[in-house]
Design a protein around this motif. Structure first.
Motif, short mmCIF file in Angstrom:
data_model
loop_
_atom_site.label_atom_id
_atom_site.label_comp_id
_atom_site.label_asym_id
_atom_site.label_seq_id
_atom_site.Cartn_x
_atom_site.Cartn_y
_atom_site.Cartn_z
N ASP A 188 0.83 -1.21 0.00
CA ASP A 188 0.00 0.00 0.00
C ASP A 188 0.86 1.26 0.00
N ARG B 15 -9.67 12.55 2.44
CA ARG B 15 -10.88 13.33 2.17
C ARG B 15 -10.84 14.60 3.03
N HIS C 43 -22.44 8.80 1.40
CA HIS C 43 -23.67 8.14 0.93
C HIS C 43 -23.80 6.72 1.49
N GLY C 44 -23.23 6.49 2.66
CA GLY C 44 -23.31 5.15 3.24
C GLY C 44 -22.00 4.42 3.00
N VAL D 219 3.69 1.00 -5.90
CA VAL D 219 4.04 0.12 -7.02
C VAL D 219 4.17 0.96 -8.29
N THR E 134 -18.15 1.22 -1.58
CA THR E 134 -17.67 0.42 -0.45
C THR E 134 -18.33 -0.95 -0.43
P1 FAD Z 1 -9.04 3.50 -2.11
O1 FAD Z 1 -9.73 3.75 -0.84
O2 FAD Z 1 -8.65 4.65 -2.97
O3 FAD Z 1 -7.73 2.66 -1.78
C1 FAD Z 1 -6.75 2.43 -2.72
C2 FAD Z 1 -5.44 2.21 -2.01
O4 FAD Z 1 -4.50 1.85 -3.00
C3 FAD Z 1 -4.92 3.47 -1.33
O5 FAD Z 1 -4.49 3.17 -0.03
C4 FAD Z 1 -3.75 3.89 -2.21
O6 FAD Z 1 -2.69 4.47 -1.49
C5 FAD Z 1 -3.30 2.55 -2.79
N1 FAD Z 1 -2.60 2.69 -4.06
C6 FAD Z 1 -2.97 3.40 -5.16
N2 FAD Z 1 -2.04 3.28 -6.13
C7 FAD Z 1 -1.06 2.48 -5.62
C8 FAD Z 1 0.17 1.99 -6.12
N3 FAD Z 1 0.59 2.26 -7.36
N4 FAD Z 1 0.93 1.20 -5.32
C9 FAD Z 1 0.53 0.88 -4.07
N5 FAD Z 1 -0.65 1.33 -3.53
C10 FAD Z 1 -1.42 2.12 -4.31
N6 FAD Z 1 -18.45 4.95 -1.70
C11 FAD Z 1 -19.46 4.57 -0.90
O7 FAD Z 1 -19.82 3.38 -0.89
N7 FAD Z 1 -20.09 5.48 -0.09
C12 FAD Z 1 -19.73 6.79 -0.05
O8 FAD Z 1 -20.32 7.57 0.66
C13 FAD Z 1 -18.66 7.22 -0.89
N8 FAD Z 1 -18.25 8.50 -0.87
C14 FAD Z 1 -17.21 8.88 -1.66
C15 FAD Z 1 -16.78 10.19 -1.61
C16 FAD Z 1 -15.74 10.62 -2.42
C17 FAD Z 1 -15.30 12.05 -2.37
C18 FAD Z 1 -15.11 9.70 -3.30
C19 FAD Z 1 -13.99 10.13 -4.19
C20 FAD Z 1 -15.52 8.36 -3.33
C21 FAD Z 1 -16.58 7.94 -2.51
N9 FAD Z 1 -17.03 6.63 -2.54
C22 FAD Z 1 -18.03 6.25 -1.72
C23 FAD Z 1 -16.34 5.62 -3.33
C24 FAD Z 1 -15.50 4.79 -2.35
O9 FAD Z 1 -14.74 5.63 -1.52
C25 FAD Z 1 -14.57 3.81 -3.01
O10 FAD Z 1 -15.19 3.19 -4.09
C26 FAD Z 1 -14.24 2.72 -1.97
O11 FAD Z 1 -13.74 3.31 -0.81
C27 FAD Z 1 -13.29 1.67 -2.53
O12 FAD Z 1 -12.01 1.95 -2.20
P2 FAD Z 1 -10.79 1.29 -2.91
O13 FAD Z 1 -10.21 0.30 -1.98
O14 FAD Z 1 -11.13 0.84 -4.27
O15 FAD Z 1 -9.82 2.55 -3.11
#
Ligand code: FAD
Length: 352
Positions: A33, A45, A55-56, A98, A328
């Protein structure tokens, strides 16, 4: 060098869910990570975003539900992730950013600076936050006011007394206008007419929206955000801005940016002090380029008509938090599907 069964890249909701399920299936893996601390994108954020504004946010798999109403999202979600990582003893290594993933004679090589890890399979869970999308408009670089993207939103107080132009037709733009219109002068522009929902956002409506994104991913098209296809809703915290007309005065995109404002298509000029680009994000998948997973249509095609997590072009690769699972709840489910996908890869592999 050790060749692991799997490597997860990213420890947000999607990566933690994948790691949890891989561990349950007894699959040897590490999670790399880029962040210094737990919390995925949530730790970045803006401070004004509370758990009432989101939004939950689904609990991680098998996590205990916690009461978090009204608390800062960038504090409580990372705290719960940290606890989850500890309680489940997940094998996370950070900070590791990465750079590239390559293929060395059937073994996946994950490069990060001077370090590398090797594995038979890969679960990519890198989200979108690190890839803010900023469209280009003529003259942007000449603007002498302030321009910022959602990733840099400093909270409403920063904008007091300034004329703020919010660009974008998604949930973030609606939220920003909700917070800014009651305290300062705002304008709203979007590329397309926003689609409003006036019905309740039921599970069926959510499923229908996810299905639209699945169709795109099934065809190998670049995914749209799930939120982008659910339609917009005004919540109680946006009612004051609505009463003030902040959402009624929406205009179509300007033609160009000038040093102290924007020029509309009809030639008229609008002075503004700040442009907030609430223009969304793109999947952070550049490091996967050497694996040639993209289709000609520009996206990565996933199996099971876009409902799965396995890359059609290379079944060793799982994508979670991508396209239809970029929420999420979607990330939780995708983590489980991906772990099973990894397990299936080994079941199918010919014995050495
Ligand atoms: P992330 O939480 O972005 O995690 C990705 C991780 O990968 C991070 O720790 C990052 O550092 C790491 N990473 C990235 N690139 C690399 C690399 N090259 N090498 C190593 N590590 C890397 N969803 C909901 O369900 N409800 C909500 O209310 C909601 N509100 C949101 C509000 C905002 C402003 C945004 C932008 C999104 C929101 N979403 C919401 C969407 C939701 O946050 C994400 O879809 C969800 O948290 C999934 O997270 P993830 O694990 O895919 O990504």
């Amino acid at each position: 060098m050790q060749v692991r069964e799997s490597i997860v890249i990213g420890a947000g909701q999607a990566g933690l869910s994948a790691s949890f399920h891989l561990k349950r299936l007894g699959i040897d893996h590490v999670v790399l990570d880029a962040n210094d601390a737990p919390g995925g994108a949530w730790q970045h954020r803006w401070n004004a975003l509370t758990m009432n504004d989101v939004h939950g946010v689904a609990e991680l798999p098998d996590a205990h539900p916690a009461a978090r109403d009204g608390q800062r999202a960038n504090r409580v979600v990372p705290e719960s992730f940290a606890e989850y990582e500890r309680d489940n003893d997940l094998p996370i290594i950070r900070p590791v950013r990465v750079d590239l993933v390559t293929d060395d004679d059937g073994v996946l090589v994950v490069h990060a600076g001077q370090s590398e890890w090797r594995a038979r399979t890969l679960v990519n869970a890198t989200g979108t936050w690190t890839q803010p999308f900023l469209p280009h408009y003529p003259g942007m670089e000449t603007f002498i006011g302030e321009q910022l993207h959602t990733v840099d939103y400093p909270g409403p107080a920063h904008f007091l007394g300034k004329r703020v132009l919010v660009v974008g037709g998604g949930a973030s733009a609606v939220q920003f206008l909700g917070a800014l219109a009651p305290i300062t002068d705002t304008l709203w522009v979007t590329r397309r007419e926003p689609i409003w929902r006036d019905d309740d956002f039921t599970p069926e409506a959510g499923a229908a929206a996810v299905a639209l994104v699945e169709q795109r991913v099934a065809q190998g098209l670049p995914p749209q955000s799930v939120v982008g296809v659910t339609g917009l809703m005004l919540r109680p915290q946006e009612q004051e801005a609505a009463r003030l007309g902040a959402y009624d005065d929406r205009r179509s995109m300007f033609q160009s940016v000038e040093p102290d404002g924007v020029r509309w298509a009809d030639g008229s000029f609008e002075p503004v002090d700040v442009i907030v680009w609430a223009t969304g994000f793109r999947p952070a998948i550049g490091h996967l380029a050497p694996l040639h997973l993209r289709s000609e249509a520009g996206g990565i095609q996933l199996d099971r008509s876009g409902r799965g997590t396995t890359a059609v072009k290379d079944p060793r690769i799982q994508l979670v938090g991508y396209g239809p699972s970029a929420s999420t709840i979607g990330a939780n489910r995708a983590g489980r599907t991906a772990a099973k996908g990894v397990q299936r890869t080994f079941a199918m592999a010919a014995p050495l």
